[in-house]
Design a protein around this motif. Structure first.
Motif, PDB file in Angstrom:
ATOM      1  N   LEU A  88      -9.524  39.171  21.794  1.00 51.92           N
ATOM      2  CA  LEU A  88      -8.473  38.264  21.429  1.00 51.92           C
ATOM      3  C   LEU A  88      -8.704  36.795  21.751  1.00 51.92           C
ATOM      4  CD1 LEU A  88      -6.637  39.723  24.495  1.00 51.92           C
ATOM      5  CD2 LEU A  88      -5.714  39.635  21.912  1.00 51.92           C
TER       6      LEU A  88
ATOM      7  N   ARG B 130      -2.131  41.036  15.220  1.00 53.52           N
ATOM      8  CA  ARG B 130      -2.864  42.740  15.313  1.00 53.52           C
ATOM      9  C   ARG B 130      -4.306  43.343  15.713  1.00 53.52           C
ATOM     10  NH1 ARG B 130       0.923  43.521  12.235  1.00 53.52           N
ATOM     11  NH2 ARG B 130      -0.892  43.314   9.957  1.00 53.52           N
TER      12      ARG B 130
ATOM     13  N   GLY C  54      -2.913  41.646  25.755  1.00 53.46           N
ATOM     14  CA  GLY C  54      -1.775  41.024  24.200  1.00 53.46           C
ATOM     15  C   GLY C  54      -1.317  40.347  24.868  1.00 53.46           C
TER      16      GLY C  54
ATOM     17  N   ARG D 207      -0.131  38.264  21.900  1.00 51.65           N
ATOM     18  CA  ARG D 207      -1.322  39.022  20.037  1.00 51.65           C
ATOM     19  C   ARG D 207      -1.139  40.850  20.611  1.00 51.65           C
ATOM     20  NH1 ARG D 207      -3.155  35.640  16.902  1.00 51.65           N
ATOM     21  NH2 ARG D 207      -3.705  33.910  17.794  1.00 51.65           N
TER      22      ARG D 207
ATOM     23  N   PHE E 233      -2.122  44.663  20.546  1.00 54.58           N
ATOM     24  CA  PHE E 233      -3.083  45.456  20.510  1.00 54.58           C
ATOM     25  C   PHE E 233      -2.238  47.055  19.688  1.00 54.58           C
ATOM     26  CE2 PHE E 233      -5.210  42.881  23.574  1.00 54.58           C
ATOM     27  CZ  PHE E 233      -6.762  42.999  23.133  1.00 54.58           C
TER      28      PHE E 233
ATOM     29  N   HIS F 109       3.446  44.411  23.262  1.00 54.18           N
ATOM     30  CA  HIS F 109       1.914  44.639  23.331  1.00 54.18           C
ATOM     31  C   HIS F 109       1.136  45.842  23.079  1.00 54.18           C
ATOM     32  CE1 HIS F 109       3.198  40.143  23.333  1.00 54.18           C
ATOM     33  NE2 HIS F 109       4.091  40.771  24.554  1.00 54.18           N
TER      34      HIS F 109
END
Length: 262
Positions: A81, A91, A131, A136, A138, A171
């Motif tokens: 991350l 992603r 995430g 972000r 996963f 996420h």
């Protein structure tokens, strides 16, 4: 014009070029760029290319099931991350278990128990929370066990969909790989419709050979039409080798997923 965002994997195309040059070539051709292991890349150099990155590997080691493996997966996922921030990659991709360079499990897991399912879901819940903390997503990718990844647990699209559905977090989404699904399950149009609400992106290659659309048995223009019919407007990524010429492979890919104005 394509109604999808088209991406291509720099690990598998223009393989005679330095990696940064591959990324520039895909960017200049109008594609988002996907990469695998970020730890052996010059991320600031890749960021300087101006390319838009769509996906990268979201862990370095670890597994979903055993406690030590889950701890390692989550630890290296957090490292991933931090790395994703350098290239602003939205992603991060994970699998049912850690893979070696040949794509086989570091520790094969041939029999999956009910306890394994529960442990995997708990690990993925923690991954989704990571995430969310970093803003972000996963993606959990299905893999075929017949040809490329023998011994991978939670490999089928049915299994990855079940896990992502159980976690039910924005996420954690599916990386629905239609190459792997065709080998393992088939019925791709129906699969896409059933999984639609949980898809983070779709990856494609043709079967057999794992080369670009139009070189094998999958009629990707029909798949593209079906995706348009059900309202999918996300990422389609070509994770495929070029059968002959990379430029031709990109053209075939773009043509397969470009919808007519009508």
């Amino acid at each position: 014009m394509s109604r999808f965002t088209l991406a291509a994997n720099a690990e598998m195309l223009f393989v005679d070029m330095p990696f940064e040059q591959r990324v520039r070539r895909l960017h200049q051709a109008g594609f988002d760029v996907e990469i695998w292991d970020w730890s052996n890349k010059d991320l600031p150099g890749l960021a300087a290319t101006g390319a838009r990155f769509g996906s990268m590997t979201g862990y370095l080691r670890g597994t979903l099931v055993d406690p030590d493996g889950a701890t390692e997966l989550l630890r290296t996922a957090e490292e991933s991350l931090v790395a994703a921030e350098v290239i602003d990659c939205p992603r991060l991709n994970v699998h049912g278990t850690g893979l070696d360079p040949a794509g086989t499990p570091v520790v094969p897991h041939l029999v999956v128990t009910g306890a394994d399912w529960l442990a995997a879901a708990r690990t993925l819940e923690r991954l989704a929370a990571l995430g969310e903390r970093y803003g972000r997503i996963f993606t959990l990718e299905n893999l075929n066990t017949a040809v490329d990844h023998p011994g991978v647990p939670f490999g089928t699209a049915e299994e990855t969909l079940a896990l992502v559905t159980a976690v039910d977090s924005p996420h954690l989404r599916l990386n629905l790989d239609l190459y792997h699904a065709q080998i393992g399950e088939g019925n791709l149009v129906e699969l896409c419709g059933r999984a639609l609400a949980y898809i983070g992106e779709i990856q494609v290659a043709d079967v057999p050979g794992r080369c670009e659309p139009g070189t094998g048995e999958i009629h990707y223009p029909r798949v593209a039409a079906a995706l348009a019919e059900i309202g999918y407007e996300g990422v389609i990524a070509m994770e495929a080798f070029a059968a002959t010429d990379p430029e031709l492979a990109l053209t075939r890919f773009r043509d397969a997923f470009t919808m007519s104005a009508a």
